[in-house]
Write a protein that holds these residues in place. Sequence first.
Motif, PDB file in Angstrom:
ATOM      1  N   TYR A   1       0.840  -1.200   0.000  1.00  0.00           N
ATOM      2  CA  TYR A   1       0.000   0.000   0.000  1.00  0.00           C
ATOM      3  C   TYR A   1       0.870   1.244   0.000  1.00  0.00           C
ATOM      4  O   TYR A   1       2.032   1.218   0.398  1.00  0.00           O
ATOM      5  CB  TYR A   1      -0.945   0.011   1.196  1.00  0.00           C
ATOM      6  N   THR A   2       0.270   2.325  -0.466  1.00  0.00           N
ATOM      7  CA  THR A   2       0.866   3.649  -0.351  1.00  0.00           C
ATOM      8  C   THR A   2      -0.257   4.673  -0.204  1.00  0.00           C
ATOM      9  O   THR A   2      -1.281   4.564  -0.875  1.00  0.00           O
ATOM     10  CB  THR A   2       1.786   3.986  -1.555  1.00  0.00           C
ATOM     11  N   VAL A   3      -0.050   5.600   0.705  1.00  0.00           N
ATOM     12  CA  VAL A   3      -1.022   6.680   0.872  1.00  0.00           C
ATOM     13  C   VAL A   3      -0.880   7.600  -0.332  1.00  0.00           C
ATOM     14  O   VAL A   3       0.235   7.983  -0.706  1.00  0.00           O
ATOM     15  CB  VAL A   3      -0.785   7.446   2.190  1.00  0.00           C
ATOM     16  N   GLN A   4      -1.996   7.913  -0.956  1.00  0.00           N
ATOM     17  CA  GLN A   4      -1.953   8.707  -2.179  1.00  0.00           C
ATOM     18  C   GLN A   4      -3.120   9.672  -2.247  1.00  0.00           C
ATOM     19  O   GLN A   4      -4.270   9.290  -2.048  1.00  0.00           O
ATOM     20  CB  GLN A   4      -1.997   7.794  -3.412  1.00  0.00           C
ATOM     21  N   ASP A   5      -2.809  10.912  -2.589  1.00  0.00           N
ATOM     22  CA  ASP A   5      -3.815  11.900  -2.965  1.00  0.00           C
ATOM     23  C   ASP A   5      -3.836  11.877  -4.487  1.00  0.00           C
ATOM     24  O   ASP A   5      -2.891  12.338  -5.133  1.00  0.00           O
ATOM     25  CB  ASP A   5      -3.438  13.284  -2.433  1.00  0.00           C
ATOM     26  N   VAL A   6      -4.888  11.326  -5.068  1.00  0.00           N
ATOM     27  CA  VAL A   6      -4.935  11.126  -6.523  1.00  0.00           C
ATOM     28  C   VAL A   6      -4.965  12.426  -7.313  1.00  0.00           C
ATOM     29  O   VAL A   6      -4.784  12.410  -8.528  1.00  0.00           O
ATOM     30  CB  VAL A   6      -6.129  10.235  -6.941  1.00  0.00           C
ATOM     31  N   THR A   7      -5.153  13.552  -6.633  1.00  0.00           N
ATOM     32  CA  THR A   7      -5.169  14.837  -7.334  1.00  0.00           C
ATOM     33  C   THR A   7      -3.774  15.442  -7.474  1.00  0.00           C
ATOM     34  O   THR A   7      -3.625  16.517  -8.053  1.00  0.00           O
ATOM     35  CB  THR A   7      -6.077  15.861  -6.612  1.00  0.00           C
ATOM     36  N   LYS A   8      -2.758  14.756  -6.974  1.00  0.00           N
ATOM     37  CA  LYS A   8      -1.390  15.285  -6.994  1.00  0.00           C
ATOM     38  C   LYS A   8      -0.491  14.429  -7.890  1.00  0.00           C
ATOM     39  O   LYS A   8      -0.295  13.238  -7.638  1.00  0.00           O
ATOM     40  CB  LYS A   8      -0.829  15.334  -5.581  1.00  0.00           C
ATOM     41  N   ALA A   9       0.082  15.054  -8.915  1.00  0.00           N
ATOM     42  CA  ALA A   9       0.950  14.340  -9.853  1.00  0.00           C
ATOM     43  C   ALA A   9       2.134  13.700  -9.135  1.00  0.00           C
ATOM     44  O   ALA A   9       2.545  12.578  -9.476  1.00  0.00           O
ATOM     45  CB  ALA A   9       1.432  15.295 -10.943  1.00  0.00           C
ATOM     46  N   GLU A  10       2.685  14.360  -8.140  1.00  0.00           N
ATOM     47  CA  GLU A  10       3.828  13.799  -7.396  1.00  0.00           C
ATOM     48  C   GLU A  10       3.437  12.502  -6.691  1.00  0.00           C
ATOM     49  O   GLU A  10       4.225  11.553  -6.643  1.00  0.00           O
ATOM     50  CB  GLU A  10       4.374  14.822  -6.395  1.00  0.00           C
ATOM     51  N   ASP A  11       2.243  12.445  -6.130  1.00  0.00           N
ATOM     52  CA  ASP A  11       1.786  11.204  -5.494  1.00  0.00           C
ATOM     53  C   ASP A  11       1.650  10.086  -6.516  1.00  0.00           C
ATOM     54  O   ASP A  11       1.923   8.917  -6.221  1.00  0.00           O
ATOM     55  CB  ASP A  11       0.457  11.424  -4.768  1.00  0.00           C
TER      56      ASP A  11
ATOM     57  N   GLU B   1     -17.845  26.960  -5.139  1.00  0.00           N
ATOM     58  CA  GLU B   1     -16.973  26.622  -6.271  1.00  0.00           C
ATOM     59  C   GLU B   1     -15.827  25.703  -5.848  1.00  0.00           C
ATOM     60  O   GLU B   1     -15.461  24.785  -6.583  1.00  0.00           O
ATOM     61  CB  GLU B   1     -16.405  27.896  -6.901  1.00  0.00           C
ATOM     62  N   ASP B   2     -15.264  25.901  -4.678  1.00  0.00           N
ATOM     63  CA  ASP B   2     -14.171  25.035  -4.218  1.00  0.00           C
ATOM     64  C   ASP B   2     -14.638  23.595  -4.056  1.00  0.00           C
ATOM     65  O   ASP B   2     -13.902  22.655  -4.368  1.00  0.00           O
ATOM     66  CB  ASP B   2     -13.577  25.551  -2.906  1.00  0.00           C
ATOM     67  N   ASP B   3     -15.866  23.396  -3.553  1.00  0.00           N
ATOM     68  CA  ASP B   3     -16.413  22.039  -3.430  1.00  0.00           C
ATOM     69  C   ASP B   3     -16.581  21.398  -4.804  1.00  0.00           C
ATOM     70  O   ASP B   3     -16.273  20.227  -5.004  1.00  0.00           O
ATOM     71  CB  ASP B   3     -17.759  22.055  -2.700  1.00  0.00           C
ATOM     72  N   TYR B   4     -17.095  22.166  -5.751  1.00  0.00           N
ATOM     73  CA  TYR B   4     -17.256  21.679  -7.122  1.00  0.00           C
ATOM     74  C   TYR B   4     -15.903  21.278  -7.719  1.00  0.00           C
ATOM     75  O   TYR B   4     -15.756  20.205  -8.305  1.00  0.00           O
ATOM     76  CB  TYR B   4     -17.922  22.752  -7.988  1.00  0.00           C
ATOM     77  N   LEU B   5     -14.912  22.135  -7.557  1.00  0.00           N
ATOM     78  CA  LEU B   5     -13.586  21.859  -8.122  1.00  0.00           C
ATOM     79  C   LEU B   5     -12.931  20.650  -7.464  1.00  0.00           C
ATOM     80  O   LEU B   5     -12.200  19.901  -8.117  1.00  0.00           O
ATOM     81  CB  LEU B   5     -12.694  23.093  -8.016  1.00  0.00           C
ATOM     82  N   LYS B   6     -13.204  20.423  -6.188  1.00  0.00           N
ATOM     83  CA  LYS B   6     -12.679  19.232  -5.514  1.00  0.00           C
ATOM     84  C   LYS B   6     -13.256  17.963  -6.143  1.00  0.00           C
ATOM     85  O   LYS B   6     -12.540  16.996  -6.391  1.00  0.00           O
ATOM     86  CB  LYS B   6     -12.994  19.283  -4.015  1.00  0.00           C
ATOM     87  N   VAL B   7     -14.562  17.956  -6.400  1.00  0.00           N
ATOM     88  CA  VAL B   7     -15.195  16.803  -7.054  1.00  0.00           C
ATOM     89  C   VAL B   7     -14.565  16.584  -8.434  1.00  0.00           C
ATOM     90  O   VAL B   7     -14.225  15.460  -8.802  1.00  0.00           O
ATOM     91  CB  VAL B   7     -16.722  16.997  -7.169  1.00  0.00           C
ATOM     92  N   CYS B   8     -14.394  17.651  -9.198  1.00  0.00           N
ATOM     93  CA  CYS B   8     -13.777  17.537 -10.525  1.00  0.00           C
ATOM     94  C   CYS B   8     -12.359  16.993 -10.432  1.00  0.00           C
ATOM     95  O   CYS B   8     -11.955  16.143 -11.225  1.00  0.00           O
ATOM     96  CB  CYS B   8     -13.765  18.890 -11.231  1.00  0.00           C
ATOM     97  N   ALA B   9     -11.590  17.484  -9.466  1.00  0.00           N
ATOM     98  CA  ALA B   9     -10.199  17.062  -9.317  1.00  0.00           C
ATOM     99  C   ALA B   9     -10.095  15.580  -8.996  1.00  0.00           C
ATOM    100  O   ALA B   9      -9.260  14.862  -9.562  1.00  0.00           O
ATOM    101  CB  ALA B   9      -9.512  17.895  -8.232  1.00  0.00           C
ATOM    102  N   ILE B  10     -10.935  15.102  -8.089  1.00  0.00           N
ATOM    103  CA  ILE B  10     -10.861  13.695  -7.668  1.00  0.00           C
ATOM    104  C   ILE B  10     -11.510  12.774  -8.693  1.00  0.00           C
ATOM    105  O   ILE B  10     -10.945  11.739  -9.054  1.00  0.00           O
ATOM    106  CB  ILE B  10     -11.499  13.511  -6.280  1.00  0.00           C
ATOM    107  N   ASN B  11     -12.673  13.119  -9.182  1.00  0.00           N
ATOM    108  CA  ASN B  11     -13.427  12.209 -10.048  1.00  0.00           C
ATOM    109  C   ASN B  11     -13.013  12.263 -11.504  1.00  0.00           C
ATOM    110  O   ASN B  11     -13.299  11.332 -12.257  1.00  0.00           O
ATOM    111  CB  ASN B  11     -14.921  12.514  -9.953  1.00  0.00           C
ATOM    112  N   GLN B  12     -12.373  13.323 -11.924  1.00  0.00           N
ATOM    113  CA  GLN B  12     -12.099  13.500 -13.336  1.00  0.00           C
ATOM    114  C   GLN B  12     -10.610  13.704 -13.613  1.00  0.00           C
ATOM    115  O   GLN B  12      -9.983  12.907 -14.283  1.00  0.00           O
ATOM    116  CB  GLN B  12     -12.918  14.697 -13.830  1.00  0.00           C
ATOM    117  N   HIS B  13     -10.047  14.769 -13.080  1.00  0.00           N
ATOM    118  CA  HIS B  13      -8.652  15.104 -13.386  1.00  0.00           C
ATOM    119  C   HIS B  13      -7.687  14.028 -12.893  1.00  0.00           C
ATOM    120  O   HIS B  13      -6.669  13.753 -13.537  1.00  0.00           O
ATOM    121  CB  HIS B  13      -8.294  16.474 -12.803  1.00  0.00           C
ATOM    122  N   SER B  14      -7.994  13.405 -11.765  1.00  0.00           N
ATOM    123  CA  SER B  14      -7.097  12.368 -11.229  1.00  0.00           C
ATOM    124  C   SER B  14      -6.959  11.192 -12.190  1.00  0.00           C
ATOM    125  O   SER B  14      -5.912  10.549 -12.238  1.00  0.00           O
ATOM    126  CB  SER B  14      -7.589  11.875  -9.871  1.00  0.00           C
TER     127      SER B  14
END
Length: 194
Positions: A56-66, A102-115
């Motif tokens: 396992y590895t802890v990962q924030d899928v919205t971060k390219a470095e992760d 807007e920040d909540d919306y962008l968080k959903v986009c970042a996790i569900n789409q951009h990741s």
Amino acid sequence: MARLDNKVAIITGAGRGMGASHARRFIKEGAKVTLTDVNEVAIRELAEELGDNARYTVQDVTKAEDWRRAVEETETAFGDVTVLVNNAGILGPIAKTADLDEDDYLKVCAINQHSQFLGMKAVIPSMQRAGTGSIVNILSLAVCGPTTDSRALGLRGQQVRDPGDDEGDRPGARARQHSRELRAPRPHQHADDG
């Protein structure tokens, strides 16, 4: 020989639910699997349960470095990545579009789409070295079907289920009901409204 012998997979959102189910099945079918999630306790416990072919590895899928780190650690432990299951996702706040931050919306986009883009970009070089690869992008039923407003990406204009509806307490019922709502024509909607 099991169906996934010699496969090396990364499964995001593996701490619970579908991600954990995917991980269990991949291990059962012979794959070596890196479990990722933001919930370290959940993925550590699952990796211990699954044995030597899981890590396992802890990962924030919205971060390219992760993503880079997850791929590098997987390659070091198991070899080139041949399967990516982009499973991580969130529902996000249930709110009318006009009331949604807007920040909540962008968080959903970042996790569900951009990741998903970040994941594909990170694993493709490894898959090219391996000479094979499969990418599975998991998508919520909540975004399926035609709609005339911003209900996609988990945005809703009303409560999905009636509080007295027994079906709403079963897994998946909420998504099925929402999917039916999205497909149903609205009384004020005309055929040419899209």
